[in-house]
Write a protein that holds these residues in place. Sequence first.
Motif, PDB file in Angstrom:
ATOM      1  N   PHE A 138       0.873  -1.183   0.000  1.00 43.19           N
ATOM      2  CA  PHE A 138       0.000   0.000   0.000  1.00 43.19           C
ATOM      3  C   PHE A 138       0.908   1.230   0.000  1.00 43.19           C
ATOM      4  N   ALA A 139       0.522   2.258  -0.728  1.00 39.85           N
ATOM      5  CA  ALA A 139       1.286   3.516  -0.714  1.00 39.85           C
ATOM      6  C   ALA A 139       0.323   4.696  -0.686  1.00 39.85           C
ATOM      7  N   PHE A 140       0.656   5.695   0.106  1.00 43.58           N
ATOM      8  CA  PHE A 140      -0.176   6.895   0.252  1.00 43.58           C
ATOM      9  C   PHE A 140       0.751   8.117   0.220  1.00 43.58           C
ATOM     10  N   VAL A 141       0.369   9.124  -0.536  1.00 43.29           N
ATOM     11  CA  VAL A 141       1.224  10.313  -0.696  1.00 43.29           C
ATOM     12  C   VAL A 141       0.365  11.572  -0.613  1.00 43.29           C
ATOM     13  N   ASN A 142       0.823  12.558   0.153  1.00 42.33           N
ATOM     14  CA  ASN A 142       0.081  13.828   0.126  1.00 42.33           C
ATOM     15  C   ASN A 142       0.822  14.844  -0.738  1.00 42.33           C
ATOM     16  N   SER A 143       0.089  15.826  -1.199  1.00 36.16           N
ATOM     17  CA  SER A 143       0.726  16.865  -2.021  1.00 36.16           C
ATOM     18  C   SER A 143       0.210  18.221  -1.547  1.00 36.16           C
ATOM     19  N   ARG A 144       0.661  19.258  -2.188  1.00 39.52           N
ATOM     20  CA  ARG A 144       0.138  20.600  -1.900  1.00 39.52           C
ATOM     21  C   ARG A 144      -1.376  20.620  -2.096  1.00 39.52           C
ATOM     22  N   SER A 145      -2.089  21.446  -1.339  1.00 35.97           N
ATOM     23  CA  SER A 145      -3.559  21.453  -1.423  1.00 35.97           C
ATOM     24  C   SER A 145      -4.047  22.013  -2.760  1.00 35.97           C
ATOM     25  N   PHE A 146      -4.847  21.181  -3.430  1.00 32.33           N
ATOM     26  CA  PHE A 146      -5.453  21.586  -4.705  1.00 32.33           C
ATOM     27  C   PHE A 146      -6.936  21.230  -4.761  1.00 32.33           C
ATOM     28  N   VAL A 147      -7.407  20.408  -3.817  1.00 34.68           N
ATOM     29  CA  VAL A 147      -8.730  19.782  -3.941  1.00 34.68           C
ATOM     30  C   VAL A 147      -9.669  20.331  -2.864  1.00 34.68           C
ATOM     31  N   THR A 156      -8.061  22.312  -0.256  1.00 33.08           N
ATOM     32  CA  THR A 156      -7.910  21.831   1.119  1.00 33.08           C
ATOM     33  C   THR A 156      -7.003  20.599   1.198  1.00 33.08           C
ATOM     34  N   TYR A 157      -7.203  19.672   0.264  1.00 36.49           N
ATOM     35  CA  TYR A 157      -6.398  18.438   0.250  1.00 36.49           C
ATOM     36  C   TYR A 157      -5.477  18.444  -0.962  1.00 36.49           C
ATOM     37  N   ALA A 215      -7.531  26.576 -17.116  1.00 37.91           N
ATOM     38  CA  ALA A 215      -6.875  27.695 -16.428  1.00 37.91           C
ATOM     39  C   ALA A 215      -7.704  28.142 -15.222  1.00 37.91           C
ATOM     40  N   VAL A 216      -9.031  28.172 -15.403  1.00 35.26           N
ATOM     41  CA  VAL A 216      -9.925  28.599 -14.313  1.00 35.26           C
ATOM     42  C   VAL A 216      -9.903  27.556 -13.194  1.00 35.26           C
ATOM     43  N   ALA A 217      -9.946  26.284 -13.566  1.00 40.74           N
ATOM     44  CA  ALA A 217      -9.948  25.222 -12.547  1.00 40.74           C
ATOM     45  C   ALA A 217      -8.609  25.164 -11.817  1.00 40.74           C
ATOM     46  N   LEU A 218      -7.501  25.420 -12.539  1.00 36.45           N
ATOM     47  CA  LEU A 218      -6.184  25.418 -11.875  1.00 36.45           C
ATOM     48  C   LEU A 218      -6.082  26.587 -10.890  1.00 36.45           C
ATOM     49  N   ALA A 219      -6.767  27.688 -11.214  1.00 35.07           N
ATOM     50  CA  ALA A 219      -6.776  28.831 -10.287  1.00 35.07           C
ATOM     51  C   ALA A 219      -7.760  28.621  -9.139  1.00 35.07           C
ATOM     52  N   GLY A 220      -8.755  27.753  -9.358  1.00 37.72           N
ATOM     53  CA  GLY A 220      -9.762  27.479  -8.330  1.00 37.72           C
ATOM     54  C   GLY A 220      -9.396  26.236  -7.540  1.00 37.72           C
ATOM     55  N   ALA A 221     -10.183  25.189  -7.716  1.00 42.49           N
ATOM     56  CA  ALA A 221      -9.895  23.941  -6.987  1.00 42.49           C
ATOM     57  C   ALA A 221     -10.291  22.739  -7.825  1.00 42.49           C
ATOM     58  N   GLN A 222      -9.580  21.640  -7.610  1.00 39.64           N
ATOM     59  CA  GLN A 222      -9.972  20.372  -8.208  1.00 39.64           C
ATOM     60  C   GLN A 222     -11.031  19.727  -7.317  1.00 39.64           C
ATOM     61  N   LEU A 223     -11.724  18.736  -7.881  1.00 43.26           N
ATOM     62  CA  LEU A 223     -12.767  18.056  -7.109  1.00 43.26           C
ATOM     63  C   LEU A 223     -12.322  16.632  -6.778  1.00 43.26           C
ATOM     64  N   PRO A 224     -12.730  16.136  -5.595  1.00 43.08           N
ATOM     65  CA  PRO A 224     -12.393  14.749  -5.264  1.00 43.08           C
ATOM     66  C   PRO A 224     -13.254  13.797  -6.086  1.00 43.08           C
ATOM     67  N   ALA A 234      -8.951  11.372   0.729  1.00 40.19           N
ATOM     68  CA  ALA A 234      -7.913  12.411   0.678  1.00 40.19           C
ATOM     69  C   ALA A 234      -7.542  12.857   2.091  1.00 40.19           C
ATOM     70  N   MET A 235      -8.554  12.984   2.950  1.00 42.14           N
ATOM     71  CA  MET A 235      -8.288  13.380   4.340  1.00 42.14           C
ATOM     72  C   MET A 235      -7.484  12.294   5.064  1.00 42.14           C
ATOM     73  N   MET A 236      -7.862  11.040   4.847  1.00 45.76           N
ATOM     74  CA  MET A 236      -7.124   9.932   5.471  1.00 45.76           C
ATOM     75  C   MET A 236      -5.649   9.953   5.034  1.00 45.76           C
ATOM     76  N   ILE A 237      -5.435  10.233   3.756  1.00 44.73           N
ATOM     77  CA  ILE A 237      -4.059  10.220   3.230  1.00 44.73           C
ATOM     78  C   ILE A 237      -3.250  11.365   3.844  1.00 44.73           C
ATOM     79  N   GLU A 238      -3.876  12.558   3.993  1.00 49.30           N
ATOM     80  CA  GLU A 238      -3.169  13.660   4.691  1.00 49.30           C
ATOM     81  C   GLU A 238      -2.744  13.186   6.090  1.00 49.30           C
ATOM     82  N   LEU A 239      -3.667  12.498   6.774  1.00 50.76           N
ATOM     83  CA  LEU A 239      -3.385  12.097   8.159  1.00 50.76           C
ATOM     84  C   LEU A 239      -2.303  11.026   8.209  1.00 50.76           C
ATOM     85  N   LEU A 240      -2.347  10.056   7.283  1.00 52.17           N
ATOM     86  CA  LEU A 240      -1.334   8.995   7.287  1.00 52.17           C
ATOM     87  C   LEU A 240       0.029   9.509   6.826  1.00 52.17           C
TER      88      LEU A 240
END
Length: 339
Positions: A138-147, A156-157, A215-224, A234-240
């Motif tokens: 199993f592998a889990f990775v967090n990144s800069r918040s985009f979602v 947020t995530y 361009a608009v979505a990159l300036a706004g947010a992605q969706l889970p 996504a929240m679980m992965i931030e925590l792990l």
Amino acid sequence: MSDVHLTLSEGHAFAMRGLTRAGLSAENAKPIADVMMSAERDACQSHGLFRMPGFCAGVSCGRIEGVTRPDVKDAAPGVVQVDANNGYAAPAIEAGMPMLIEKARAQGIASMAIIRSHHFSTLWCDVEHLAEHGLVGFAFVNSRSFVAHPGGVRPTYGTNPMAFGWPRPDSPPLAFDQASSVAARGEMQIHLRDGKPIPEGWGIGPDGAPTTDPAVALAGAQLPFGDYKGAALAMMIELLAVGLTGGKFGIESAVDDNSDGGPAIGGQFYIAVDPEKFAPGGDVAAILAHSESLFDYVLEEDGTRLPGDRRHGARERTPVDGFTIPESLYATILGLCGD
Ligand code: NDP
């Protein structure tokens, strides 16, 4: 825009030259070049040479350490901790894997946390590696918040991918590897680069309105994916990946981002399980044969395939046929290599 054809070894050589010129040691550049070329080999354009400008920029501006080496710590009988020392994740993962495998085999299950690292890659390589050693991974990775969290608008995530690998007796391991956003950010950037709209449901603008403009979505947010269900993962992965080790959540690392195109600081979390310790009577062959019956059942129906089948198909072709990159990316890479 025309494309430039490369062989995998030409691509690897470009990656090594560009990365070392940007300030990475050859020792650290090699696992990064390997993972980019695994992506090109498996037709995952969003994590191939497309990532090279970001890998180079993060080091050449001094934000990410290019020559530091990871410290591997035997933290507990079932815990490996690797401090990437503000370097890229790939050298840290490579350094920690042997101890993770050894501990999983000794105890049946073990985990590995990578701290203070910058991850910019795919995960299937890591879980396939574990499965090639007979382990479930199993592998889990967090990144800069985009979602955005459902109902919210703020990033947020991270796009927080997760991967799972399962050993197979007569085939390459089964591995899925997926972002917890509907689409990987690289896919959005590629749509922007190629002047194409993104599909509905990938992102929202800064005002929260749905958009098909990358361009608009990159300036706004992605969706889970799957609305609140993907957000929960996504929240679980931030925590792990970072909560557990005191690292920076995506919302915290975003504050330090200088928009150089490279990845933010974050963490990774791995779990490896030895089926031999779980199989009735230690009969691994029996449980692996049993799992094949599930895959066979899935594939009996027309229109089905297993995760990884697309990649394995590409893996047959690209070592012979090579791959292509857009001319604009090729020009950028030549510049990074000083040509
Ligand atoms: P995809 O949505 O393209 O694919 C996700 C998984 O689903 C893959 O394992 C894929 O297998 C499988 N799959 C796709 N279609 C089917 C189907 N019809 N039947 C069965 N299985 C299927 O991936 P994402 O866009 O979510 O992610 C792309 C990459 O981006 C990943 O490798 C991920 O690790 C990476 N990423 C990295 C981040 C980072 O911060 N480092 C952040 C976010 C993503 P197949 O490959 O064979 O198509």
